[in-house]
Design an enzyme around this catalytic site. Structure first.
Site, PDB file in Angstrom:
ATOM      1  N   ASP A   8       0.875  -1.171   0.000  1.00 25.36           N
ATOM      2  CA  ASP A   8       0.000   0.000   0.000  1.00 25.36           C
ATOM      3  C   ASP A   8       0.915   1.224   0.000  1.00 25.36           C
ATOM      4  O   ASP A   8       2.141   1.118  -0.195  1.00 25.36           O
ATOM      5  CB  ASP A   8      -0.975  -0.035   1.186  1.00 25.36           C
ATOM      6  N   HIS A   9       0.321   2.400   0.259  1.00 34.72           N
ATOM      7  CA  HIS A   9       1.112   3.633   0.277  1.00 34.72           C
ATOM      8  C   HIS A   9       2.157   3.609   1.392  1.00 34.72           C
ATOM      9  O   HIS A   9       3.256   4.130   1.231  1.00 34.72           O
ATOM     10  CB  HIS A   9       0.196   4.847   0.445  1.00 34.72           C
ATOM     11  N   CYS A  65       3.596  -2.990   3.929  1.00 33.08           N
ATOM     12  CA  CYS A  65       2.705  -1.903   4.329  1.00 33.08           C
ATOM     13  C   CYS A  65       3.412  -1.164   5.448  1.00 33.08           C
ATOM     14  O   CYS A  65       4.637  -1.296   5.600  1.00 33.08           O
ATOM     15  CB  CYS A  65       1.309  -2.410   4.704  1.00 33.08           C
ATOM     16  N   GLY A  66       2.683  -0.375   6.217  1.00 29.85           N
ATOM     17  CA  GLY A  66       3.353   0.380   7.269  1.00 29.85           C
ATOM     18  C   GLY A  66       4.008  -0.527   8.301  1.00 29.85           C
ATOM     19  O   GLY A  66       5.138  -0.309   8.726  1.00 29.85           O
ATOM     20  N   THR A  67       3.268  -1.557   8.698  1.00 31.38           N
ATOM     21  CA  THR A  67       3.749  -2.481   9.724  1.00 31.38           C
ATOM     22  C   THR A  67       4.025  -3.887   9.208  1.00 31.38           C
ATOM     23  O   THR A  67       4.655  -4.683   9.907  1.00 31.38           O
ATOM     24  CB  THR A  67       2.687  -2.612  10.830  1.00 31.38           C
ATOM     25  N   GLY A  70      -1.169  -5.620   8.315  1.00 36.53           N
ATOM     26  CA  GLY A  70      -2.408  -5.637   7.516  1.00 36.53           C
ATOM     27  C   GLY A  70      -2.279  -6.549   6.307  1.00 36.53           C
ATOM     28  O   GLY A  70      -3.169  -7.371   6.030  1.00 36.53           O
ATOM     29  N   HIS A  98      10.707 -24.013   8.736  1.00 35.27           N
ATOM     30  CA  HIS A  98       9.772 -24.746   9.597  1.00 35.27           C
ATOM     31  C   HIS A  98       8.312 -24.599   9.154  1.00 35.27           C
ATOM     32  O   HIS A  98       7.536 -25.534   9.302  1.00 35.27           O
ATOM     33  CB  HIS A  98       9.892 -24.261  11.043  1.00 35.27           C
ATOM     34  N   HIS A 133       8.347 -31.172  10.470  1.00 38.18           N
ATOM     35  CA  HIS A 133       7.512 -29.978  10.313  1.00 38.18           C
ATOM     36  C   HIS A 133       6.329 -30.221   9.376  1.00 38.18           C
ATOM     37  O   HIS A 133       5.363 -29.462   9.387  1.00 38.18           O
ATOM     38  CB  HIS A 133       8.352 -28.811   9.787  1.00 38.18           C
TER      39      HIS A 133
HETATM   40  C1  RB5 Z   1      -1.621   2.747   6.470  1.00 36.81           C
HETATM   41  O1  RB5 Z   1      -1.670   3.947   7.164  1.00 36.81           O
HETATM   42  C2  RB5 Z   1      -1.312   1.601   7.417  1.00 36.81           C
HETATM   43  O2  RB5 Z   1      -2.404   1.383   8.265  1.00 36.81           O
HETATM   44  C3  RB5 Z   1      -0.964   0.344   6.645  1.00 36.81           C
HETATM   45  O3  RB5 Z   1       0.138   0.589   5.832  1.00 36.81           O
HETATM   46  C4  RB5 Z   1      -0.572  -0.867   7.451  1.00 36.81           C
HETATM   47  O4  RB5 Z   1       0.394  -0.550   8.404  1.00 36.81           O
HETATM   48  C5  RB5 Z   1      -1.678  -1.664   8.004  1.00 36.81           C
HETATM   49  O5  RB5 Z   1      -1.446  -2.733   8.588  1.00 36.81           O
END
Ligand code: RB5
Length: 155
Positions: A8-9, A65-67, A70, A98, A133
Site C-alpha cells: 500500500d502507500h 505496508c506500514g507495519t 495488515g 519450519h 515440520h
Molecule cells: C496505512 O496507514 C497503514 O495502516 C498500513 O500501511 C498498514 O500498516 C496496516 O497494517
C-alpha cells in the site's frame, strides 16, 4: 523463481527498494502495485499478489505496508498462503524452514531498508526442511479446508 510484489502507500518506498534488490539479483518479479505514496487500501494490493502465489503464477510473495501486519492478515485469508511478518533474519529463515511460508510481509515504518533487504535475502535463501515440520504444516492446511472447503495449491 518469480516473486509477487505488492504494497500500500505505507509500504510503497520499501517495495520499490525490494524491486531494485530483486533486479540486482536477477530475480524475476511481478509488481501488483501500488505505484505511489497516495493513500490506498492495503487489502486490494495484498490480495492480488497473494492470489498469484496461491495460483502458482508466482513462487513466493513479498508484501509491504506500514507495519507488515495488515498485508499479512489479508494474505493469510487466501487458501494456500502462509504469510509471515518478519523483521529479523532468523525469523525470515525459520518461516521458510519450519513453516514453509510462501509470503513475507514487511513494515516500512518498522525497519530500515538495510535490515529489510537482509530479511528478504534470508527469506529467499531459506528452504523448507519438511520432516517433522510437515505434519504441522499439513494441520494448517486442514484448518483451511475445514473453514474454506478448498484445497491448497502445492507450494
Ligand atoms: C496505512 O496507514 C497503514 O495502516 C498500513 O500501511 C498498514 O500498516 C496496516 O497494517
Amino acid at each position: 523463481m518469480k516473486i509477487a510484489l505488492a504494497s500500500d502507500h505505507g509500504g510503497f518506498l520499501l517495495k520499490e527498494q525490494v524491486a531494485v534488490y530483486l533486479r540486482q539479483q536477477g530475480i524475476d518479479y511481478r509488481d501488483f502495485g501500488t505505484d505511489s505514496e497516495e493513500s490506498v487500501d492495503y487489502p486490494d494490493f495484498a490480495l492480488a499478489a497473494a492470489e498469484a502465489v496461491a495460483r502458482g503464477e508466482c513462487t513466493l510473495g513479498i508484501l509491504c505496508c506500514g507495519t507488515g501486519i495488515g498485508v499479512a492478515m489479508v494474505a493469510n485469508k487466501v487458501p494456500g498462503i502462509r504469510a509471515a511478518n518478519c523483521h529479523d533474519t532468523f525469523s525470515a529463515r525459520m518461516s521458510r524452514e519450519h513453516n514453509n511460508a510462501n509470503v513475507l510481509t514487511l513494515g516500512q515504518r518498522v525497519v530500515g531498508s538495510g535490515l529489510a533487504l537482509e530479511v528478504v535475502e534470508a527469506f529467499l535463501r531459506g528452504k523448507y526442511a519438511g520432516g517433522r515440520h510437515a505434519c504441522r504444516v499439513e494441520k494448517i492446511t486442514a484448518i483451511e479446508q475445514k473453514y474454506c472447503g478448498q484445497g491448497t495449491p502445492g507450494q
